[in-house]
Design an enzyme around this catalytic site. Structure first.
Site, PDB file in Angstrom:
ATOM      1  N   PHE A   1       0.829  -1.198   0.000  1.00 32.55           N
ATOM      2  CA  PHE A   1       0.000   0.000   0.000  1.00 32.55           C
ATOM      3  C   PHE A   1       0.865   1.250   0.000  1.00 32.55           C
ATOM      4  CE2 PHE A   1      -2.330  -3.167   2.508  1.00 32.55           C
ATOM      5  CZ  PHE A   1      -3.649  -3.066   2.071  1.00 32.55           C
ATOM      6  N   ASP A   2       0.475   2.252  -0.751  1.00 34.60           N
ATOM      7  CA  ASP A   2       0.874   3.621  -0.469  1.00 34.60           C
ATOM      8  C   ASP A   2       0.121   4.028   0.802  1.00 34.60           C
ATOM      9  OD1 ASP A   2       1.852   6.245  -0.724  1.00 34.60           O
ATOM     10  OD2 ASP A   2       0.173   6.827  -2.005  1.00 34.60           O
ATOM     11  N   PHE A   3       0.522   5.133   1.419  1.00 35.96           N
ATOM     12  CA  PHE A   3      -0.133   5.521   2.670  1.00 35.96           C
ATOM     13  C   PHE A   3      -1.167   6.622   2.455  1.00 35.96           C
ATOM     14  CE2 PHE A   3      -0.434   7.842   6.706  1.00 35.96           C
ATOM     15  CZ  PHE A   3      -0.816   6.797   7.545  1.00 35.96           C
TER      16      PHE A   3
ATOM     17  N   PHE B   1      -1.390  -0.742  -4.203  1.00 38.86           N
ATOM     18  CA  PHE B   1      -2.395   0.322  -4.258  1.00 38.86           C
ATOM     19  C   PHE B   1      -1.724   1.687  -4.082  1.00 38.86           C
ATOM     20  CE2 PHE B   1      -4.368  -3.444  -2.363  1.00 38.86           C
ATOM     21  CZ  PHE B   1      -5.495  -3.614  -3.150  1.00 38.86           C
TER      22      PHE B   1
ATOM     23  N   ASP C   1      -2.574   6.176  -4.848  1.00 42.06           N
ATOM     24  CA  ASP C   1      -3.560   7.160  -5.296  1.00 42.06           C
ATOM     25  C   ASP C   1      -3.049   8.050  -6.411  1.00 42.06           C
ATOM     26  OD1 ASP C   1      -1.773   8.475  -3.459  1.00 42.06           O
ATOM     27  OD2 ASP C   1      -3.193  10.136  -3.347  1.00 42.06           O
TER      28      ASP C   1
END
Length: 312
Positions: free
Chosen positions: A163-165, A283, A285
């Protein structure tokens, strides 16, 4: 008694995310719906090829072995399709061919069923249709656009999730500071001043919480069976670096979750790390990050927050 989805990790997946629909989509676009129906009927017993998120779904479902009662699975996957039930039959037969334990489906001719995400307690909806994902995110639902990207599916049943944060697990509060000031020092100053204030949840926070619960079950199994090897590994791969790393870690602790790895890259190209980490799904954004990561890992765009609002 009704089947309760409340305590399970439920994933909604479009056929476009799990299978390669290039050929059938081409028939639909170039020859129309009638020819598309005929094509699907003629190929109904021909399994669709695996798509970008297939390995993620297969490996996630395999974690149901941790359940004490196989009639009470930890993970449920529901097919959400804009096909009608007739043309969607090939997808269900493909699921059966690959022996995936997926029995629940929603078919809605010409309409995406993402509005049913809350009704089914879905923590993540995956689709290759970018428009459907944006609409779902706009309604506050946890959704990701599965991009054309490299598939990772080696032997074994380990599952690596990255994951990105900001804008994925956390909201876009901090990204908004960076976006408005374009000053990394002001960003770090903001994060340092708020180091003890947990971030508000982003779209995939609940997904991470439920994944973390499965990791705890693995630890329990390892305690009972010392030779058991953990199969689920969770990593954070973010452009943050010190000193802004501390607030992110404090947030995860406040949520009661853990990750196995954290990469605070400070702007270093994420694909350099992901090419070694080899997650089965990643993932982020920001589409510009995914342009490079898609060459090394299955990449999912979460079109949430200020970084995506400017694109609309």
């Amino acid at each position: 008694m009704a089947y309760d989805l409340g305590n399970r990790l439920v994933i909604g997946v479009a056929s476009s995310a799990m299978f390669d629909l290039t050929e059938s989509d081409k028939v639909f676009r170039t020859q129309g719906e009638e020819k598309y129906r005929a094509y699907q009927a003629a190929n109904i017993d021909s399994p669709l090829q695996k798509g970008v998120s297939f390995s993620f779904i297969k490996r996630l479902l395999s974690l149901n072995h941790l359940s004490f009662d196989q009639e009470d699975p930890l993970v449920e996957v529901v097919l959400l399709s804009s096909n009608d039930p007739d043309t969607g039959l090939r997808v269900m037969k493909s699921i059966e061919h690959y022996q995936l334990p997926i029995s629940r489906a929603i078919f809605m001719q010409g309409k995406s069923p993402y509005e049913y995400i809350p009704a089914l307690n879905i923590s993540l909806f995956l689709s290759a249709n970018a428009s459907d994902v944006r609409k779902a995110i706009g309604m506050g639902y946890p959704a990701g656009h599965v991009m054309q990207s490299r598939m990772v599916d080696e032997e074994g049943d380990d599952l690596r999730i990255a994951f990105d944060f900001d804008g994925v697990l956390a909201d876009d509060e901090s990204e908004t500071v960076m976006h408005n000031t374009n000053d990394v020092y002001q960003f770090h100053d903001h994060e340092t001043k708020n180091v003890l204030q947990p971030h508000n949840p982003g779209p995939l926070k609940e997904f991470l919480v439920k994944i973390s619960a499965i990791q705890r079950l693995e630890e329990q199994k390892k305690h009972i069976e010392p030779d058991y090897k953990n199969r689920l590994r969770v990593s954070i791969v973010t452009a943050r670096n010190a000193p802004s790393h501390e607030r992110a870690l404090n947030t995860l602790k406040d949520w009661g979750v853990m990750t196995n790895d954290a990469f605070f890259l400070g702007g270093v190209d994420k694909s350099l790390v992901l090419g070694i980490l080899k997650p089965h799904i990643f993932f982020d954004d920001q589409a510009r990050h995914l342009d490079s990561t898609s060459s090394v890992a299955p990449s999912v765009h979460i079109p949430f927050g200020v970084k995506n609002a400017v694109l609309e």
